[in-house]
Scaffold this motif. Structure first.
Motif, PDB file in Angstrom:
ATOM      1  N   THR A  25      85.998  12.952 -17.959  1.00 51.45           N
ATOM      2  CA  THR A  25      85.342  13.618 -16.831  1.00 51.45           C
ATOM      3  C   THR A  25      84.068  12.903 -16.399  1.00 51.45           C
ATOM      4  O   THR A  25      83.512  13.216 -15.342  1.00 51.45           O
ATOM      5  N   GLY A  26      83.596  11.986 -17.202  1.00 49.95           N
ATOM      6  CA  GLY A  26      82.376  11.269 -16.868  1.00 49.95           C
ATOM      7  C   GLY A  26      82.193  10.097 -17.815  1.00 49.95           C
ATOM      8  O   GLY A  26      82.991   9.877 -18.731  1.00 49.95           O
ATOM      9  N   THR A  27      81.110   9.332 -17.587  1.00 47.93           N
ATOM     10  CA  THR A  27      80.865   8.127 -18.384  1.00 47.93           C
ATOM     11  C   THR A  27      79.478   8.192 -18.993  1.00 47.93           C
ATOM     12  O   THR A  27      78.491   8.497 -18.299  1.00 47.93           O
ATOM     13  N   ASN A  28      79.409   7.895 -20.283  1.00 41.97           N
ATOM     14  CA  ASN A  28      78.138   7.807 -20.984  1.00 41.97           C
ATOM     15  C   ASN A  28      77.693   6.346 -21.021  1.00 41.97           C
ATOM     16  O   ASN A  28      78.468   5.454 -21.371  1.00 41.97           O
ATOM     17  N   PHE A  29      76.449   6.102 -20.633  1.00 44.12           N
ATOM     18  CA  PHE A  29      75.879   4.755 -20.643  1.00 44.12           C
ATOM     19  C   PHE A  29      74.766   4.714 -21.681  1.00 44.12           C
ATOM     20  O   PHE A  29      73.906   5.607 -21.701  1.00 44.12           O
ATOM     21  N   ALA A  30      74.766   3.676 -22.522  1.00 43.97           N
ATOM     22  CA  ALA A  30      73.734   3.546 -23.558  1.00 43.97           C
ATOM     23  C   ALA A  30      73.390   2.074 -23.744  1.00 43.97           C
ATOM     24  O   ALA A  30      74.278   1.236 -23.906  1.00 43.97           O
ATOM     25  N   LEU A  31      72.088   1.774 -23.718  1.00 46.84           N
ATOM     26  CA  LEU A  31      71.595   0.397 -23.810  1.00 46.84           C
ATOM     27  C   LEU A  31      70.434   0.345 -24.780  1.00 46.84           C
ATOM     28  O   LEU A  31      69.461   1.091 -24.628  1.00 46.84           O
ATOM     29  N   TRP A  32      70.509  -0.565 -25.762  1.00 50.71           N
ATOM     30  CA  TRP A  32      69.394  -0.730 -26.690  1.00 50.71           C
ATOM     31  C   TRP A  32      68.366  -1.689 -26.111  1.00 50.71           C
ATOM     32  O   TRP A  32      68.692  -2.777 -25.641  1.00 50.71           O
ATOM     33  N   SER A  33      67.090  -1.303 -26.148  1.00 48.00           N
ATOM     34  CA  SER A  33      65.977  -2.185 -25.818  1.00 48.00           C
ATOM     35  C   SER A  33      64.729  -1.612 -26.452  1.00 48.00           C
ATOM     36  O   SER A  33      64.255  -0.535 -26.073  1.00 48.00           O
ATOM     37  N   ALA A  34      64.190  -2.343 -27.432  1.00 48.70           N
ATOM     38  CA  ALA A  34      62.999  -1.865 -28.124  1.00 48.70           C
ATOM     39  C   ALA A  34      61.743  -2.044 -27.286  1.00 48.70           C
ATOM     40  O   ALA A  34      60.790  -1.273 -27.401  1.00 48.70           O
ATOM     41  N   GLY A  35      61.726  -3.060 -26.414  1.00 51.97           N
ATOM     42  CA  GLY A  35      60.507  -3.373 -25.679  1.00 51.97           C
ATOM     43  C   GLY A  35      60.432  -2.815 -24.278  1.00 51.97           C
ATOM     44  O   GLY A  35      59.411  -2.977 -23.599  1.00 51.97           O
ATOM     45  N   ALA A  36      61.481  -2.165 -23.798  1.00 55.98           N
ATOM     46  CA  ALA A  36      61.493  -1.682 -22.421  1.00 55.98           C
ATOM     47  C   ALA A  36      60.513  -0.532 -22.221  1.00 55.98           C
ATOM     48  O   ALA A  36      60.315   0.309 -23.105  1.00 55.98           O
ATOM     49  N   HIS A  37      59.909  -0.502 -21.016  1.00 56.04           N
ATOM     50  CA  HIS A  37      59.102   0.646 -20.607  1.00 56.04           C
ATOM     51  C   HIS A  37      59.940   1.642 -19.815  1.00 56.04           C
ATOM     52  O   HIS A  37      59.639   2.840 -19.797  1.00 56.04           O
ATOM     53  N   ALA A  38      60.970   1.146 -19.160  1.00 55.01           N
ATOM     54  CA  ALA A  38      61.890   1.987 -18.393  1.00 55.01           C
ATOM     55  C   ALA A  38      63.160   1.186 -18.143  1.00 55.01           C
ATOM     56  O   ALA A  38      63.141  -0.051 -18.134  1.00 55.01           O
ATOM     57  N   VAL A  39      64.284   1.908 -17.928  1.00 60.17           N
ATOM     58  CA  VAL A  39      65.575   1.266 -17.683  1.00 60.17           C
ATOM     59  C   VAL A  39      66.251   1.952 -16.510  1.00 60.17           C
ATOM     60  O   VAL A  39      66.352   3.187 -16.472  1.00 60.17           O
TER      61      VAL A  39
END
Length: 709
Positions: A25-39
C-alpha cells in the motif's frame, strides 16, 4: 501514483530495512547518514521533481513512509550538511544522490560540470548547479519472480570449471541470439549460448561486474566508456544497460530469469563484485551517492589530510569496511544476491583492500569474521583476488580457510615455462599439483587454488603468443596503461603473420597453455574467447573498449581449438586423479610394487633428483599420477580409484628423447592427448612401450598407463 506534491503524505515509517521497500500500500524509504543536518527525498514523475523532507531520524537513519507510492517510482536524495572538504565534509544538496540500497536504477550518467560537488571551473564553496538531469535515479521495485523449480547445481569445488565472461561481450555478436537480446541478461540465457557452455563442459560462469556501474568522467571526455564495469555505483541493482526490455526495474526480473536458466543447465553463477571502491573516484571525482551522503562515513580518508582519500585500489578511493555501517552495506548486498537473486558465489575484486584493518592486510579483520559467521554468505563459493595496489597488498596464499584464491603465482609460473624463461621445473611442479606450498599449511585443499593463465585483465591467450609489446593506444593514454611485463613470447615474430610455421607454433603454444591449465590439480578458470581463438589486436587493457576489440567474434571461431578444450574438460570430469580433493603425499602405495601416488621423472627415466629440482635450465618433466592412490572417498565412504596417467611436458625449442618408465610404473602407455594435434586427439589409437621416445619441441602429452592383468 500521485500527480501533485500536495497529495504526498510522509508518515514516520521505519528506520529498517534501509532502501525503498513497498509493502503493498505504500513505500518505506530509509537512508543512513551520520553527518546530515537534513535529508530530502526526491520523487520524479514525468520529469517533475517533488522534494519531501524526511523528518524522522533514528540511530542516524533518516526515514519516512509514503502511502500510495509504489513500484516504478523513480527517486533520489538530497542531503543537507556541512561543506568543508579539508575536514572531509562534502554535503551539497544541489546534487541528487542515488540510494546505496536501490534495487534498480533508471537513467545514465551524462558528462556535465554539475556532476561535481565542488566548483569544477574553480572557486570557493560547493557547486550550486543541480545535478538531477545528469545522474541516474533509483527505482522502487517489487518483483514476484516464479522461482519454483530453481535448484542450484552446487557443484563441488573439486569438480568446478570456471568460465570468466563479460555479460555483454558474450552474445553481442552471436548470430543465433535474436538481435534484441544480444548483449543482455536474456542473451546470456539464450539456448545458443548455454549450449556453447555445455559443449565445453564448464560448470560455472564468473560474470564480470553486473552491479550497476557508470563510466569515469575522464573516459567520457575521450569518447570512451567503462566496459568491464569495475566502477560500481549500486551494490543491489543489476546493471540497467544489460536489460533487453529497457524498462526501469525490469532488469531485476530478467537477471533472475537468466540465473534460473543457467541453473537448469547445470551451471552456477558467480559474480565479480567490487566492494573495495566506488564510482565516485578521488577528490576530483563526481558526487553521485556515498560522497554526498556521508563522505567520511563511507570512505577511508587520509590521516592528516581528510580532503584526500586513502587509495589502496588505484581507483581514487577505498571503502572503509572497518566501519559498521559500511560492513553492513557489504553484507546486506551479498545476502541479497544470494537469497533474492539466487547467485552461487562471488569473486572479490582487490580483496586485500577489504581486509586492511589499519594499513596492513589483516587475516583477523572484521571483514573475514563477519563473512565466516554469516549463515548465508559462508555457504556459497568465495573467491578472492588476493592483492591490491597498497603496500604489502600481494597476499596470494594468505587468505583464511573458506576462501579460494586467484592464484597469480600459477599464472606467472606457467607463462614463464612456455615463454622459455630459465625457471626450471620446481615451481611448475607445485603449480601442477595444487600449490601445496601456498595452501596446505592452514588446512586448505588443492581447490583453494583457482588456476588461470589469462583473465579479462591482460592479453587473451591468442595475443599472449602473438605480441610481446602491448598496443593500447586506442585507450587514449599514450600506451602507458596496462602491464608491460607479460611473461610471454611471440614465437619469433611480433604481431600477425602469414608464415605457416609461426602460425602453427602459436596454435601449439595456445594448446600448451590450455593443456597445462586443465591437467593441473586445483580449479581451472577459462577466459571467455580463449577457446575460440579470440584476439584483442595486442590491447592488454581493454577495459574501455566496448566494441569489437573486446566482444566475442562468433564469425571467426577456431573449431579445432574449441574441440581441444572440450576434450580436455571432459577428460578432467571423467578422471578423478586429475582433480584431486587432497594434496598428494608422494608416498609408496601398498601392493603396487613400489609406485607412488605422485612421482616426477627426469628425461632419462629416473625419478628427478635434488640437482634436477634446482636445475634452472631443465625444460622437460614427467608427472606420474597413480589412480590407485587417490586419498578422498565417494559419498558412501568407498575409496575412489581411477586410471593412472603420465603427463609429459617439454617446453624446449628442440626435440628431446625421454625414457618412459617401465615396471612397476607401467607396462605400456596409450596416447590420450597431445598438443601436437589440433584437437588434441591422436589420429589413431597409439600405444607405446616403456623406453626411449622422442618428444617434439614445445609439447604436452597425456599418456594413460597400461598394466597387464
Amino acid at each position: 501514483m500521485h500527480s501533485s506534491p500536495d497529495e504526498y503524505e510522509v508518515w514516520p515509517g521505519s528506520p529498517a530495512p534501509l532502501g525503498a521497500h513497498w509493502d503493498g500500500t505504500g513505500t518505506n524509504f530509509a537512508l543512513w547518514s551520520a553527518g546530515a543536518h537534513a535529508v530530502d527525498l526526491c520523487l520524479f514523475d514525468d520529469g517533475t521533481e517533488h522534494r519531501l523532507r524526511l523528518r524522522e531520524n533514528t540511530h542516524q537513519v533518516w526515514h519516512g513512509r509514503l502511502p500510495g507510492v509504489g513500484p516504478g517510482q523513480r527517486y533520489g536524495y538530497r542531503v543537507h550538511g556541512g561543506w568543508d572538504p579539508s575536514s572531509g565534509l562534502r554535503h551539497n544538496p544541489a546534487k541528487l544522490l542515488l540510494d546505496p540500497y536501490a534495487r534498480a536504477v533508471d537513467g545514465d550518467q551524462a558528462l556535465h560540470p554539475a556532476l561535481f560537488g565542488f566548483r569544477y571551473e574553480g572557486g570557493e564553496g560547493p557547486d550550486p548547479r543541480d545535478s538531477a538531469p545528469y545522474v541516474p535515479r533509483g527505482v522502487v521495485v517489487h518483483d514476484s519472480f516464479p522461482w519454483d523449480g530453481d535448484r542450484s547445481p552446487t557443484t563441488p569445488w573439486s569438480d568446478t570449471v570456471i568460465y570468466e565472461v563479460h555479460l555483454k561481450g558474450a552474445t553481442i555478436r552471436h548470430p543465433d541470439v535474436p538481435p534484441a537480446l544480444r548483449g543482455t541478461y536474456a542473451g546470456l540465457a539464450h539456448p545458443a549460448f548455454i549450449e556453447h557452455l555445455q559443449s565445453l563442459g564448464v560448470t560455472a560462469v564468473e560474470l564480470l561486474p553486473v552491479h550497476h556501474f557508470v563510466s569515469e568522467p575522464h573516459l567520457l571526455r575521450r569518447g570512451l566508456s567503462n566496459y568491464w564495469g569495475y566502477n560500481t555505483l549500486g551494490y543491489f541493482a543489476p546493471h540497467a544497460a544489460y536489460s533487453s526490455s529497457g524498462t526501469a526495474g525490469q532488469q531485476v526480473t530478467e537477471f533472475k530469469a537468466m540465473v534460473k536458466s543457467l541453473h537448469a543447465a547445470g551451471i552456477e553463477v558467480v559474480l565479480d563484485v567490487v566492494y573495495n571502491h566506488t564510482a565516485e573516484g578521488d577528490h576530483t571525482g563526481p558526487t553521485l551517492s556515498f560522497k554526498g551522503i556521508d563522505n567520511g562515513g563511507y570512505y577511508r580518508l587520509r590521516e592528516g589530510d581528510p580532503s584526500r582519500y586513502q587509495d589502496y585500489t588505484g581507483c581514487g578511493n577505498t571503502l572503509d569496511v572497518r566501519r559498521p555501517q559500511v560492513l553492513a552495506l557489504l553484507m546486506d548486498s551479498l545476502r541479497y544476491w544470494v537469497t533474492e537473486m539466487h547467485v552461487d558465489g562471488f569473486r572479490f575484486d582487490l580483496a586485500a583492500a577489504l581486509a586492511r584493518s589499519l594499513h596492513d592486510v589483516d587475516r583477523l579483520s572484521a571483514f573475514f569474521d563477519v563473512i565466516h559467521q554469516d549463515p548465508v554468505v559462508s555457504r556459497v563459493k568465495l573467491i578472492a583476488e588476493p592483492w591490491d595496489v597498497g603496500p604489502g597488498g600481494y597476499q596470494v596464499g594468505n587468505f583464511p580457510p573458506l576462501w579460494t584464491e586467484w592464484n597469480g603465482q600459477y599464472r606467472d609460473t606457467v607463462r614463464d615455462v612456455w615463454s622459455s624463461a630459465r625457471v626450471g621445473v620446481r615451481d611448475l611442479a607445485y603449480r601442477l599439483t595444487g600449490s601445496s606450498d601456498l595452501y596446505r599449511s592452514d588446512g586448505r585443499r588443492p581447490f583453494a587454488s583457482v588456476n588461470f593463465v589469462t583473465a579479462h585483465d591482460g592479453f587473451p591467450l591468442a595475443d599472449l603468443v602473438t605480441y610481446e609489446r602491448k598496443l593500447n593506444e586506442a585507450n587514449g593514454e599514450d600506451n602507458r596503461d596496462g602491464e608491460s611485463h607479460n611473461r610471454n613470447w611471440n614465437c619469433g615474430v611480433e604481431g600477425p603473420t602469414d608464415d605457416p610455421q609461426v602460425t602453427a607454433l602459436r596454435a601449439r603454444q595456445v594448446r600448451n597453455h590450455l593443456a597445462t591449465l586443465l591437467l593441473s590439480t586445483g580449479v581451472p578458470m577459462l577466459t571467455a574467447g580463449d577457446e575460440l581463438g579470440r584476439t584483442q589486436g595486442g590491447n592488454n587493457n581493454a577495459y574501455c573498449q566496448d566494441n569489437e576489440v573486446s566482444w566475442l567474434d562468433w564469425a571467426d571461431v577456431d573449431e579445432d581449438l574449441r574441440a581441444f578444450v572440450a576434450r580436455l574438460v571432459r577428460l578432467r570430469r571423467d578422471s578423478p586423479v586429475l582433480r584431486q580433493e587432497a594434496f598428494f603425499e608422494g608416498h609408496e602405495l601398498p601392493d603396487t610394487g613400489g609406485t607412488r601416488d605422485l612421482a616426477w621423472f627426469a628425461p632419462g627415466g629416473a625419478q628427478l633428483d635434488t640437482a634436477g629440482w634446482f636445475d634452472t635450465g631443465l625444460q622437460t618433466i614427467g608427472m606420474y599420477l597413480d589412480g590407485r592412490g587417490i586419498r578422498h572417498r565417494d559419498q558412501r565412504g568407498r575409496p575412489v580409484q581411477d586410471d593412472s596417467y603420465l603427463v609429459q611436458l617439454h617446453a624446449g625449442a628442440e626435440p628431446v628423447t625421454v625414457h618412459l618408465p617401465g615396471a612397476p610404473w607401467a607396462d605400456g602407455y596409450e596416447f590420450v592427448v597431445s598438443t601436437e594435434w589440433s584437437t588434441g586427439a591422436p589420429p589413431r589409437p597409439a600405444v607405446v612401450a616403456p623406453g626411449p621416445i622422442e618428444v617434439p619441441p614445445r609439447c604436452v602429452w597425456l599418456l594413460r598407463v597400461l598394466r597387464r592383468p
